[in-house]
Scaffold this motif. Structure first.
Motif, short mmCIF file in Angstrom:
data_model
loop_
_atom_site.label_atom_id
_atom_site.label_comp_id
_atom_site.label_asym_id
_atom_site.label_seq_id
_atom_site.Cartn_x
_atom_site.Cartn_y
_atom_site.Cartn_z
N GLU A 149 -9.09 9.96 1.73
CA GLU A 149 -8.96 9.85 0.28
C GLU A 149 -10.18 10.41 -0.46
O GLU A 149 -10.05 11.05 -1.48
CB GLU A 149 -8.74 8.40 -0.11
CG GLU A 149 -8.22 8.25 -1.51
CD GLU A 149 -7.71 6.85 -1.75
OE1 GLU A 149 -6.79 6.71 -2.56
OE2 GLU A 149 -8.22 5.90 -1.13
N TRP A 199 0.82 -1.21 0.00
CA TRP A 199 0.00 0.00 0.00
C TRP A 199 0.86 1.26 0.00
O TRP A 199 0.62 2.20 -0.76
CB TRP A 199 -0.95 0.01 1.20
CG TRP A 199 -1.84 1.19 1.18
CD1 TRP A 199 -3.06 1.29 0.58
CD2 TRP A 199 -1.56 2.49 1.73
NE1 TRP A 199 -3.56 2.57 0.73
CE2 TRP A 199 -2.66 3.32 1.43
CE3 TRP A 199 -0.50 3.03 2.44
CZ2 TRP A 199 -2.72 4.65 1.81
CZ3 TRP A 199 -0.56 4.37 2.81
CH2 TRP A 199 -1.66 5.15 2.50
N ALA A 222 -4.78 8.08 5.78
CA ALA A 222 -4.76 8.45 4.36
C ALA A 222 -6.00 7.92 3.64
O ALA A 222 -6.63 8.62 2.85
CB ALA A 222 -3.50 7.96 3.69
N SER A 223 -6.35 6.68 3.94
CA SER A 223 -7.53 6.07 3.31
C SER A 223 -8.82 6.75 3.74
O SER A 223 -9.72 6.98 2.92
CB SER A 223 -7.61 4.57 3.65
OG SER A 223 -6.47 3.91 3.14
N TRP A 282 0.97 4.32 -2.63
CA TRP A 282 0.73 5.71 -2.25
C TRP A 282 1.88 6.59 -2.73
O TRP A 282 1.67 7.67 -3.28
CB TRP A 282 0.56 5.82 -0.73
CG TRP A 282 0.11 7.18 -0.29
CD1 TRP A 282 -1.17 7.62 -0.16
CD2 TRP A 282 0.96 8.29 0.08
NE1 TRP A 282 -1.18 8.94 0.26
CE2 TRP A 282 0.11 9.37 0.41
CE3 TRP A 282 2.33 8.47 0.16
CZ2 TRP A 282 0.60 10.61 0.81
CZ3 TRP A 282 2.82 9.71 0.56
CH2 TRP A 282 1.95 10.76 0.88
N THR A 329 0.35 16.93 -1.39
CA THR A 329 -0.49 15.73 -1.45
C THR A 329 -1.88 16.11 -0.92
O THR A 329 -2.06 17.16 -0.31
CB THR A 329 0.06 14.57 -0.59
OG1 THR A 329 -0.15 14.85 0.79
CG2 THR A 329 1.53 14.32 -0.86
N LYS A 341 -1.68 4.59 6.86
CA LYS A 341 -2.56 4.03 5.83
C LYS A 341 -4.03 4.30 6.15
O LYS A 341 -4.79 4.73 5.28
CB LYS A 341 -2.32 2.52 5.71
CG LYS A 341 -3.25 1.83 4.74
CD LYS A 341 -3.05 0.32 4.75
CE LYS A 341 -4.07 -0.35 3.87
NZ LYS A 341 -4.00 -1.81 3.99
#
Length: 100
Positions: free
Chosen positions: A97, A6, A93-94, A10, A44, A90
């Motif tokens: 998203e 993952w 960030a997910s 990314w 980002t 993770k």
């Protein structure tokens, strides 16, 4: 998905010809022993997202913390806590998203 796969994905998604030269991801060992993770969020979708700091101290060699300061996700932890640090990034960030 495995957290290492993952994080590779990314990283690849954020490479745009400039970001990877100016920013990026650092994963290093530290001498206590343990891990240090720095993920620069500049340019980002996470750059301006709120992150609630996390600190866990279970045992002398089972600890970690994660914060975002000055546009950098920073995590540090014991020798067996690297995957926990990466999984926290993770998950955050997910969760963010969809709000790109």
């Amino acid at each position: 998905m495995d957290v290492l796969v993952w994080i590779q994905n990314w990283f690849e998604q954020n490479c745009n010809g400039d970001w990877e030269h100016l920013y990026g991801i650092k994963i290093e060992t530290v001498d206590n022993p343990g891990w240090s993770v720095e993920i620069n969020l500049s340019d980002t979708y996470l750059e301006k997202k709120r992150f609630n700091s996390i600190e866990v101290n279970t045992e002398e060699d089972d600890w970690f913390f994660c914060i975002v300061r000055d546009g950098v996700f920073t995590g540090a932890g014991g020798v067996k806590n690297l995957s926990e640090i990466l999984n926290i990034f993770k998950q955050w960030a997910s969760d963010n998203e969809e709000t790109r």
